[in-house]
Motif scaffolding. Structure first.
Motif, short mmCIF file in Angstrom:
data_model
loop_
_atom_site.label_atom_id
_atom_site.label_comp_id
_atom_site.label_asym_id
_atom_site.label_seq_id
_atom_site.Cartn_x
_atom_site.Cartn_y
_atom_site.Cartn_z
N THR A 25 0.84 -1.19 0.00
CA THR A 25 0.00 0.00 0.00
C THR A 25 0.88 1.24 0.00
N VAL A 26 1.93 1.19 0.83
CA VAL A 26 2.96 2.23 0.79
C VAL A 26 4.14 1.60 0.06
N ILE A 47 6.65 0.35 9.48
CA ILE A 47 5.90 -0.43 8.48
C ILE A 47 6.75 -1.60 8.01
N ILE A 51 5.35 -4.79 9.94
CA ILE A 51 4.28 -5.28 9.07
C ILE A 51 4.84 -6.03 7.87
N ARG A 52 5.71 -5.35 7.10
CA ARG A 52 6.13 -5.91 5.82
C ARG A 52 7.06 -7.11 6.00
N ARG A 170 -14.24 -13.51 12.46
CA ARG A 170 -15.08 -12.81 11.49
C ARG A 170 -14.48 -12.79 10.10
N ASN A 171 -13.16 -12.82 10.04
CA ASN A 171 -12.53 -12.77 8.73
C ASN A 171 -12.56 -14.15 8.06
N PHE A 173 -12.76 -15.02 5.02
CA PHE A 173 -11.91 -15.16 3.84
C PHE A 173 -10.56 -15.73 4.20
N SER A 181 -2.78 -11.20 5.99
CA SER A 181 -3.08 -9.85 6.46
C SER A 181 -2.84 -9.73 7.96
N SER A 182 -2.85 -10.84 8.70
CA SER A 182 -2.60 -10.72 10.13
C SER A 182 -1.20 -11.22 10.50
N ALA A 183 -0.29 -11.19 9.52
CA ALA A 183 1.07 -11.68 9.78
C ALA A 183 1.74 -10.85 10.87
N ARG A 293 -1.90 -7.96 -2.35
CA ARG A 293 -2.12 -6.75 -1.56
C ARG A 293 -1.91 -5.47 -2.36
N PRO A 298 -6.36 0.08 -1.47
CA PRO A 298 -5.91 -0.48 -0.19
C PRO A 298 -6.63 -1.76 0.22
N ILE A 299 -7.54 -2.26 -0.61
CA ILE A 299 -8.20 -3.51 -0.27
C ILE A 299 -7.25 -4.67 -0.56
N GLU A 300 -7.33 -5.73 0.24
CA GLU A 300 -6.50 -6.90 0.01
C GLU A 300 -7.33 -8.04 -0.55
N VAL B 31 -11.64 -6.04 3.48
CA VAL B 31 -10.41 -6.33 4.21
C VAL B 31 -9.34 -5.40 3.67
N ILE B 32 -8.72 -4.60 4.53
CA ILE B 32 -7.69 -3.67 4.06
C ILE B 32 -6.38 -3.98 4.77
N GLU B 35 -1.05 -1.43 6.58
CA GLU B 35 -0.26 -0.32 6.03
C GLU B 35 -1.14 0.84 5.59
N ALA B 36 -2.31 0.49 5.00
CA ALA B 36 -3.20 1.54 4.55
C ALA B 36 -3.70 2.36 5.73
N GLN B 39 -0.87 4.63 6.83
CA GLN B 39 -0.70 5.72 5.88
C GLN B 39 -1.77 6.79 6.08
N ARG B 58 -1.05 -5.83 19.87
CA ARG B 58 -0.33 -6.50 18.80
C ARG B 58 0.71 -5.57 18.19
N VAL B 63 1.96 0.09 15.12
CA VAL B 63 2.54 1.02 14.17
C VAL B 63 1.55 2.16 13.89
#
Lengths: 324, 103
Positions: A25-26, A47, A51-52, A170-171, A173, A181-183, A293, A298-300, B31-32, B35-36, B39, B58, B63
């Motif tokens: 996303t960034v 980030i 995250i990454r 709830r997720n 998918f 996405s929850s890494a 991603r 910004p949707i995954e 689902v986003i 990072e978004a 940002q 978490r 972040v």
């Protein structure tokens, strides 16, 4: 292993990891990324570090695990179409994980074990179903049984997700199509805890896998203890798949792509093939996740969508080749 | 998972004088990536449950500045979950929370 193959594989791995780290996303340029990595407290550094990096690493390790599971199962049933997702092992593991989470079990310890139990149960069920076609296990019937068990597990997962009040579930998918996405670093640790032993065991069993892929009688006459080796490989691939599913949900077709591409490049000997498959599948899943991603940011997208888009055409061509 | 434009909560937030950071999403929910969220740097995070949200502890969520500073607004009551005569009360609660944001 030919030096060109080693070179091609290392280039692919480095490129995939770099791509996974820079895209998102960034997006970062390579120099920006290096600068950001040096300052973990700033937003860019945070980030990348929080995250990454864990996400890219988790995708790489899970891809490697699924690839190795696929390659071993292919040796076992002597068919290039075998793969944990298509054989229903991922489905069973997903069901186990979802049941564990719905019951409020500890994500780090109990959920991967629940996934393991689910994977074993699914494996057993697939075998019982396939035994209908006779004792020699027609690989086609085995795959059919796997797909049926997978669909059954998917239905039960959907039912639990619909009925469960647990906020973490709830997720839906994530479980049905997989995703990172929850890494987090914690998930990387959980995966390493459960996947290290089966990966080592399977690599250690390379020689037996070579023999098994020659056929049961040949393997037996060459000194392999066929029944025991089979059981060991089933148990370890189930545990490995369960570790993957417990941290990332059900991601299909990863076990088809790299083994298929690398067998031609590296040859069928598992001592060399398995490490190459680990690296290749890892790189593949990192790139698939980077696509998932960024395509509609910004949707995954669930990463399973991307792997299916690549895997299903490959499955079709492999199917045609094995039948003719 | 977040809510986009046209969702009930997004509309409540707007009526209370706030802006949903994902109001450019044409879908009601999606689902986003974290990072978004980083940002777009929200002032407040609306959470659908009462109590401390799971994301607060978490590391990957910390972040996000608002998560680090525990700027959570709880939208747990039924006045937030469906259109009802209590909607004005929900908007008032949100407006109070928005007014308390230090600039």
């Amino acid at each position: 292993m030919r030096p060109t193959a080693v070179l091609a594989l290392s280039v692919a791995v480095v490129l995939a990891l770099a791509l996974g780290l820079l895209l998102g996303t960034v997006s970062f340029g390579p120099l920006d990324a290096l600068r950001a990595l040096r300052d973990p407290a700033a937003t860019g550094g945070a980030i990348l570090w929080q995250i990454r990096l864990p996400r890219v690493l988790l995708a790489f390790l899970v891809g490697g695990g699924l690839g190795v599971s696929g390659a071993c199962l292919q040796a076992l049933v002597r068919n290039p179409l075998a793969e944990p997702y298509l054989l229903g092992i991922s489905g069973g593991a997903g069901l186990g994980a979802v049941v564990g989470i719905a019951l409020g079990w500890e994500v780090a310890t109990a959920v991967p074990l629940a996934a393991f139990a689910g994977a074993l149960l699914a494996m057993g069920l697939v075998y019982r179903l396939a035994a209908v076609a006779g004792h020699r296990m027609d690989p086609r019937v085995l795959l059919l049984a796997g797909v049926v068990v997978s669909a059954f597990a998917g239905a039960l997962v959907s039912a639990i997700l619909t009925l469960s009040p647990a906020a973490r579930l709830r997720n839906a998918f994530l479980w049905l199509l997989g995703g990172f996405s929850s890494a987090s670093w914690a998930l990387v640790g959980i995966y390493a805890l459960y996947a290290a032993a089966p990966l080592g065991l399977l690599w250690g069993a390379s020689r037996w896998l070579d023999l098994l892929s020659l056929g049961d009688e040949t393997a037996q006459s060459l000194g392999a203890q066929v029944a025991r080796t089979r059981r060991l490989v089933y148990l370890t691939t189930s545990l490995l798949t369960a570790a993957c599913v417990a941290v990332s949900g059900m991601i299909g077709f990863v076990g088809l792509v790299a083994p298929h591409a690398l067998r031609g490049l590296i040859g069928p000997l598992h001592r060399r093939l398995l490490p190459a498959v680990f690296l290749g599948s890892g790189a593949f899943l990192v790139v698939a996740d980077a696509c998932a991603r960024t395509v509609v940011r910004p949707i995954e997208l669930p990463v399973g969508v991307v792997t299916a888009l690549v895997g299903v055409p490959l499955f079709a061509s492999l199917l045609r080749r094995t039948l003719t | 998972m977040t809510l986009g434009r046209g969702s009930f909560l997004s509309e409540l937030v707007e009526r209370a004088g706030g802006r949903n950071i994902f109001d450019d999403l044409a879908v009601p929910s999606a689902v986003i990536s974290i990072e978004a969220v980083v940002q777009r740097d929200p002032d407040l995070v609306l959470v659908a449950d009462a109590g401390e949200p799971g994301i607060a502890g978490r590391p990957e969520w910390r972040v996000v500045r608002a998560v680090r500073r525990r700027r959570f607004v709880h939208a747990a009551g039924s006045e937030f979950s469906r259109p009802s005569p209590r909607m004005p009360e929900a908007v008032r609660q949100l407006a109070r929370a928005f007014g308390a944001v230090p600039r």
